[in-house]
Design a protein around this motif. Structure first.
Motif, short mmCIF file in Angstrom:
data_model
loop_
_atom_site.label_atom_id
_atom_site.label_comp_id
_atom_site.label_asym_id
_atom_site.label_seq_id
_atom_site.Cartn_x
_atom_site.Cartn_y
_atom_site.Cartn_z
N GLY A 108 0.78 -1.23 0.00
CA GLY A 108 0.00 0.00 0.00
C GLY A 108 0.80 1.27 0.00
N LEU A 109 2.11 1.23 0.31
CA LEU A 109 2.91 2.45 0.33
C LEU A 109 3.81 2.59 -0.89
CD1 LEU A 109 3.93 2.80 4.08
CD2 LEU A 109 2.54 4.37 2.75
N SER A 110 3.82 1.61 -1.74
CA SER A 110 4.69 1.68 -2.91
C SER A 110 4.23 2.78 -3.87
CB SER A 110 4.72 0.34 -3.65
OG SER A 110 5.44 0.46 -4.87
N ILE A 163 7.23 -0.28 2.93
CA ILE A 163 7.75 0.95 2.36
C ILE A 163 8.65 0.64 1.18
CG2 ILE A 163 9.34 2.88 2.81
CD1 ILE A 163 8.26 3.00 5.64
N ASP A 164 9.52 -0.32 1.34
CA ASP A 164 10.46 -0.71 0.29
C ASP A 164 10.64 -2.22 0.34
OD1 ASP A 164 12.45 -0.27 -1.78
OD2 ASP A 164 13.93 -0.78 -0.25
N GLY A 165 10.33 -2.90 -0.78
CA GLY A 165 10.52 -4.35 -0.81
C GLY A 165 9.28 -5.12 -1.19
N SER A 166 8.35 -4.50 -1.94
CA SER A 166 7.12 -5.21 -2.33
C SER A 166 7.44 -6.43 -3.18
CB SER A 166 6.19 -4.26 -3.09
OG SER A 166 5.73 -3.22 -2.26
N HIS A 167 8.41 -6.31 -4.09
CA HIS A 167 8.79 -7.46 -4.92
C HIS A 167 9.43 -8.56 -4.08
CE1 HIS A 167 8.33 -4.48 -8.21
NE2 HIS A 167 8.01 -5.53 -8.92
N ARG A 168 10.25 -8.15 -3.09
CA ARG A 168 10.88 -9.14 -2.23
C ARG A 168 9.84 -9.86 -1.38
NH1 ARG A 168 14.59 -5.06 0.43
NH2 ARG A 168 13.80 -3.65 -1.17
N LEU A 169 8.84 -9.11 -0.88
CA LEU A 169 7.80 -9.74 -0.08
C LEU A 169 7.00 -10.73 -0.93
CD1 LEU A 169 6.17 -10.00 2.52
CD2 LEU A 169 4.79 -8.04 1.77
#
Length: 331
Positions: free
Chosen positions: A38-40, A74-80
Motif C-alpha cells: 500500500g505504500l509503494s 515501504i520498500d521491498g514489495s517485490h521481495r515480499l
C-alpha cells in the motif's frame, strides 16, 4: 527511526548519501502474513517477472522496510511477493517510525534510488502526492526525492487545487526555511553587509534564508554603489548589454540563439567550439542539483574541484569580455 528528513554529515537534509539511512535500524523477523502492501509509489504494482526472478535466487534478499504502525511495506514489495511465492513464513525487516506521509516519502526515495527504476508517470504522481502532504517543502527538495526536474514540481504546484498561498517560506533540502520571495532576504542581507563588511557570504545566506549566489549578487551590487538595486523590484528583461548574473534564463537563451546565427562565430572553429561550450553549460544548469544528488560519494571531492575550476574559467572569461567592452566604450 524518525520520520523527519535525515541529515548527513555535511549538514544537508535529504541528501542522496542518506537514502539508505532508513536501513540502519535493527533487523528483525516479521510474520509474512502480518505485512501489507500500500505504500509503494509504483502505480502498476509488482512485476510478476521480477518476483519470479527474485524467488529463484539462492542468495538472501535484503531486509524489507516496513512502516511499524501500519505494517505496510515501504520498500521491498517485490521481495515480499517473492518470499510469499517461496512459501516462507517470516522475513527480515527494518522498521520505520513516522507518520504515513513521511513513510510514503521514504518509499519514494528508496524506490527511486535503486532496484527497478520508477517510470516518469510514477515519479510525477509521487511528486503530486508529496506536494499535498508537504506543501512547505521546496520544489527542489521534492524534485530530489522523486527524481524529477524542479520545474515539474513547480508546474504541479501551480496546477494544484490546494491552497498553500498563505505560505511565505518553504523548507529547503538543507533543513532551513527559505522565503518564496527573496526581496526581504535581499534587504536583510544588504543591511548585514553594511554593518559587517567582512561577513562571509555563507553566513549571510544562513542568517537571511537566501542562497549564497543571491548573497553574492547583493554584495556585488553594494560594492558597485548600487544600493537601491541590492533588492530590485521585478523589471522587464534588459534590451541592452547584459549585466552579469541578472538576466533570466530565457533571455540568456535568446542571446545565445542570436550568437549561434552570427557568421563570425558560426563559421569559425573557435566560434563553434565556444557556442558548443555555452550551449552545454546552459543545458546543464537547470539539472545541476539533480545531477549532483546522483554523484557517488567517493567522486564528490574531485568533481567539486573540477566544477570550481570550470566556474572560475567562465568567470575569468566573462570578466575579460567586460574589460574589453569597457575599453571599447572608453575609446
Amino acid at each position: 527511526m524518525s520520520g523527519q528528513p535525515e541529515r548527513g554529515h555535511d549538514g544537508g537534509a535529504g541528501r542522496s548519501a542518506d537514502l539508505f539511512a532508513v536501513r540502519s535500524g535493527e533487523v528483525e523477523q516479521a510474520e509474512v502474513e502480518s505485512l501489507r502492501d500500500g505504500l509503494s509509489p509504483r502505480l502498476t504494482g509488482v512485476s510478476p517477472a521480477h518476483v519470479q526472478r527474485l524467488a529463484g535466487l539462492t542468495d538472501d534478499l535484503p531486509p524489507i522496510v516496513v512502516h511499524r504502525s501500519s505494517r505496510r511495506v515501504i520498500d521491498g514489495s517485490h521481495r515480499l511477493a517473492a518470499v510469499r511465492a517461496r512459501g516462507e513464513r517470516t522475513v527480515p525487516v527494518v522498521y520505520f517510525d513516522g507518520s504515513d506521509a513521511d513513510a510514503f516519502v521514504a518509499a519514494v526515495r528508496l524506490n527511486a534510488a535503486h532496484g527497478m527504476p520508477l517510470p516518469a508517470q510514477d515519479r510525477a504522481a509521487a511528486a503530486r502526492r508529496i506536494l499535498a502532504t508537504h506543501p512547505h517543502w521546496s520544489d527542489r527538495w521534492i524534485a530530489s526525492v522523486c527524481r524529477v526536474a524542479p520545474r515539474t514540481v513547480a508546474a504541479l504546484r501551480r496546477g494544484s487545487t490546494d491552497d498553500d498561498g498563505r505560505l511565505n517560506a518553504r523548507l529547503g533540502r538543507d533543513g532551513r526555511s527559505h522565503p518564496i520571495s527573496a526581496a526581504a532576504g535581499r534587504r536583510l542581507a544588504a543591511e548585514i553587509m553594511r554593518r559587517h563588511p567582512d561577513v562571509s557570504l555563507r553566513e549571510v545566506a544562513r542568517r537571511t534564508g537566501i542562497s549564497v549566489g543571491t548573497a553574492f549578487d547583493v554584495r556585488r551590487k553594494l560594492a558597485a554603489g548600487d544600493a537601491a538595486d541590492a533588492h530590485p523590484a521585478p523589471t522587464a528583461a534588459p534590451v541592452g548589454p547584459a549585466r552579469p548574473g541578472t538576466e533570466p534564463a530565457s533571455a540568456v537563451r535568446e542571446r545565445l540563439a542570436v550568437l549561434a546565427r552570427d557568421p563570425s562565430l558560426r563559421y569559425t572553429d573557435q566560434g563553434r567550439a565556444l557556442l558548443r561550450l555555452a550551449s552545454a553549460t546552459l543545458a546543464f544548469a537547470p539539472r545541476a542539483e539533480l545531477i549532483a544528488e546522483a554523484v557517488p560519494g567517493h567522486c564528490r571531492g574531485s568533481l567539486h574541484a573540477v566544477a570550481v575550476a570550470c566556474a572560475g574559467s567562465w568567470r575569468a572569461f566573462a570578466e575579460h569580455l567586460a574589460d574589453q567592452e569597457r575599453t571599447a566604450h572608453a575609446g
